[in-house]
Write an enzyme that holds these catalytic residues in place. Sequence first.
Site, short mmCIF file in Angstrom:
data_model
loop_
_atom_site.label_atom_id
_atom_site.label_comp_id
_atom_site.label_asym_id
_atom_site.label_seq_id
_atom_site.Cartn_x
_atom_site.Cartn_y
_atom_site.Cartn_z
N ASP A 57 7.02 3.02 -2.66
CA ASP A 57 6.88 2.84 -0.80
C ASP A 57 8.06 4.05 -0.33
OD1 ASP A 57 6.70 1.81 1.59
OD2 ASP A 57 7.88 0.13 1.34
N ASP A 73 1.70 5.06 2.95
CA ASP A 73 2.96 5.50 2.42
C ASP A 73 3.22 4.52 1.14
OD1 ASP A 73 3.67 3.44 4.03
OD2 ASP A 73 5.67 4.15 3.88
N GLU A 74 2.39 3.76 0.73
CA GLU A 74 2.86 2.90 -0.16
C GLU A 74 1.35 2.53 -1.19
OE1 GLU A 74 3.32 -0.71 1.88
OE2 GLU A 74 3.94 -1.97 0.23
MG LIG Z 1 7.21 2.43 3.84
#
Ligand SMILES: [Mg+2]
Length: 394
Positions: A17, A111-112
């Site tokens: 993350d 983003d993860e």
């Molecule tokens: Mg994040």
Amino acid sequence: MGTIAAMATERAIIHVDMDAFYASVEELDDPTLAGRPVIVGGLGGRGVVSTCNYEARKYGVRSAMPTSRAQRLCPQAVFIFPRHDRYAEISAQVFAVFGEFTDDIEGLSLDEAFLDVTGSLRLFASIEAIGRQIKLRIRERTGLNASVGMATNKLVAKLASELSKPDGFLRVRPEEVRATLDPLPVGRLWTVGKVAEENLHRIGILTIGELVRCDPARLQRALGRQVAGLQALARGEDERPVHREVAEQSISAENTFEVDIADLAMAEAWLLRMSEKVARRARDRQMKGRTVTVKLREPPFTTYTRQAQLPVAGYATQDIHQLARRLLHAWWTQQPRPRLRLLGVGLSGFGERAQNDLFQPAASAPQADGIQDRINEKFGAGSLVRAGVLKTRE
Ligand SMILES: [Mg+2]
């Protein structure tokens, strides 16, 4: 024997993350932001914070908070409107790093992601060695920090990255799971939402450990649902596989309205406008999706999502819009007093693309979409829109 069997089936799962992703990208692109509170989000009266950096968090600013509230909490912050194309560009670099370690990647957002690296363990000394390399390569190529959680399942890997962030790096071994999870607030557990959390608090369960030890019958009375699965999660048991998918899980567009929409025709006009946007982006990337999602927020903050499947994966504006419209109508007629503060359309389920191409007639973009795309390309996005969209420009 038992130990050997357990070892044979033990998985190596990593959760990655990026830290304060949108805000970090903005800081990267504008060095004058260094050390200042940065808030990325909608800027109008109804705007909501998407991400803020850690400097802004010191003032109590959080994501999903109204921008107006964030402004009161931290008036000296730099407020920035999101630049999704730029974030998607960096996201592609991050996911390319994941692809260097495994094909089993489940993207949760730009983003993860979850990675199943069980098969890569023969090539590397340990799960930590892989996690360390991922963190390092992301840092080298993007200049940004990722938090990395490692465990034998998704639930614990995600908690590990959350617990260690920012710039986190934490492996939780099977024998450490209970000691790690037990003291955490029960609301931290996956699937425990606000309502369940309140019900648990009411019967005196504040931590995950207390949830594990609670008598199942008592728990069931308090929650009004089956609790065996919930207690298994609380023990850190989670068999869900990492679902391999196209890295970009969803293409979506949404809008927060300055004035709540209480008129169905206006809501439909916005829906068409966003369907066009989403379909256009899907066509640009040659990504046909199966699932259409409509996101609806009733003021102030009650958010509904409604999903339905296209018969065949596609990216035609008309198909996406028709399905989205059905979902909007179904929701609208169920509300006693329908009003919308936010409306969004998403397309996902890209993973089935290859299969569709092989076994089903390809869903092609109707000619009108192609013409519209070319005109918009030449004269700028929004130059040619369907007549229904014009209402949104009133
Ligand atoms: Mg994040």
